[in-house]
Write an enzyme that holds these catalytic residues in place. Structure first.
Site, short mmCIF file in Angstrom:
data_model
loop_
_atom_site.label_atom_id
_atom_site.label_comp_id
_atom_site.label_asym_id
_atom_site.label_seq_id
_atom_site.Cartn_x
_atom_site.Cartn_y
_atom_site.Cartn_z
N HIS A 180 1.21 -1.21 -0.27
CA HIS A 180 -0.23 0.45 -0.02
C HIS A 180 0.60 1.21 -0.26
CE1 HIS A 180 0.43 -0.43 4.29
NE2 HIS A 180 -0.19 0.14 4.63
N GLU B 285 6.19 -1.76 5.76
CA GLU B 285 5.11 -2.28 6.94
C GLU B 285 5.79 -3.76 7.44
OE1 GLU B 285 1.99 0.76 8.23
OE2 GLU B 285 1.66 -0.49 7.54
#
Ligand code: DHB
Ligand code: FE
Length: 284
Positions: A193, A240
């Site tokens: 993302h 992440e």
């Protein structure tokens, strides 16, 4: 001794928390996502640990540009869900495990990883959304949690390789605790993302699924992925995913034990702006 029995990997999209809190999980947009966690909620009931070592990232909630720890371990007795702008999520207070957390801090620092010790902090969606996905909406979380915050928001961020090595140190630390505890380690955040700039909205299913394959079967290869590849292929917030390598590095096979059992694998796009990936690996 304490032992790590399983690792859990899941994305942490804040809109998932809002969907749960607002009773929208059966709406057409959300139903296929939550369906993928039905197995996990049952598995969690059948495999409730004493403690979850929960690797996550704070999103400028507990930390800000004033203070940017690369790796921070929560040693408090409890953590309040944070107010992230819509008010704190209506979820239970997170109970910590100060004895095990302090022991891990001591052991991991002596293994040459410099951790920041946090005796007081609030926890944001990075921590509470994975709990909600795995446990639903209980009155009280069914285990204690050691929050372990990784800086993947403000550059420079740690490499996947270092995260993988840190996981190995955490495993040694847990196994040297003098107390009989069933511990799970969770790696959260990701998958692909990007929330900002011209490529906002980027999702890369092929890359994400190749990452899952590698993480399961060849974690050392996953740990060798350079920072630039995450950003190029999985978007700026795809970084992440390095947090998943901490959890994977703590599994038995990395220390010469048997390969873990894949109990569950799920992938869904999109949830908000994010590709959602989820794995459960059990130590033999
Ligand atoms: C979204 C995803 C994140 O990881 C986050 O921290 C905030 C928002 C999203 O997809 O909307
Ligand atoms: Fe995030």
């Amino acid at each position: 001794m304490a032992r790590i029995t399983a690792s859990v990997f899941t994305s942490h999209v804040p809109a998932i928390g809002a969907a749960i809190d607002l009773g929208k999980t059966q709406e057409a947009y959300w139903q296929p996502l939550f369906q993928g966690y039905e197995f996990s909620k049952q598995w969690m009931k059948d495999n409730t640990p004493d403690v979850v070592f929960l690797v996550y990232n704070d999103h400028a909630t507990a930390f800000s540009l004033d203070l940017i720890p690369t790796f921070a371990i929560g040693t408090a007795a409890s953590y309040q869900p944070a107010d992230e702008g819509w008010g704190p999520r209506p979820v239970p207070v997170v109970e910590g495990h100060p004895e095990l957390a302090s022991h891990i801090a001591q052991s991991v620092i002596q293994q040459d990883f410099d951790l920041t010790i946090v005796n007081k902090m609030d926890v944001d969606h990075g921590l509470t959304v994975p709990l909600s996905l795995m446990c639903g909406q209980p009155e009280k979380w069914p285990f204690k949690v050691i929050p372990f915050a990784v800086n993947v928001v403000q550059y420079p961020v740690p490499s996947g390789r270092r995260c993988f090595q840190l996981g190995q140190a955490i495993r040694k630390a847990v196994e040297s605790f003098d107390g009989d505890l069933n511990v799970q380690i969770w790696g959260t955040g990701g998958m692909s993302h990007q929330l900002q700039g011209p490529r906002a909205g980027l999702i890369n299913k092929e890359w994400d699924n190749a990452f899952l394959d590698k993480l399961i079967a060849d974690p050392a290869a996953a740990a060798a992925i350079p920072h630039i590849e995450y950003v190029r292929e999985a978007g700026s917030e795809g970084i992440e995913l390095v947090m998943w390598l901490i959890a994977r590095g703590a599994m038995a096979d990395v220390a010469g034990g048997p390969a873990p059992k894949l109990a569950h694998r799920f992938f869904h796009v999109p949830a908000s702006n994010t590709a959602v990936g989820h794995l459960i690996l059990e130590n033999a």
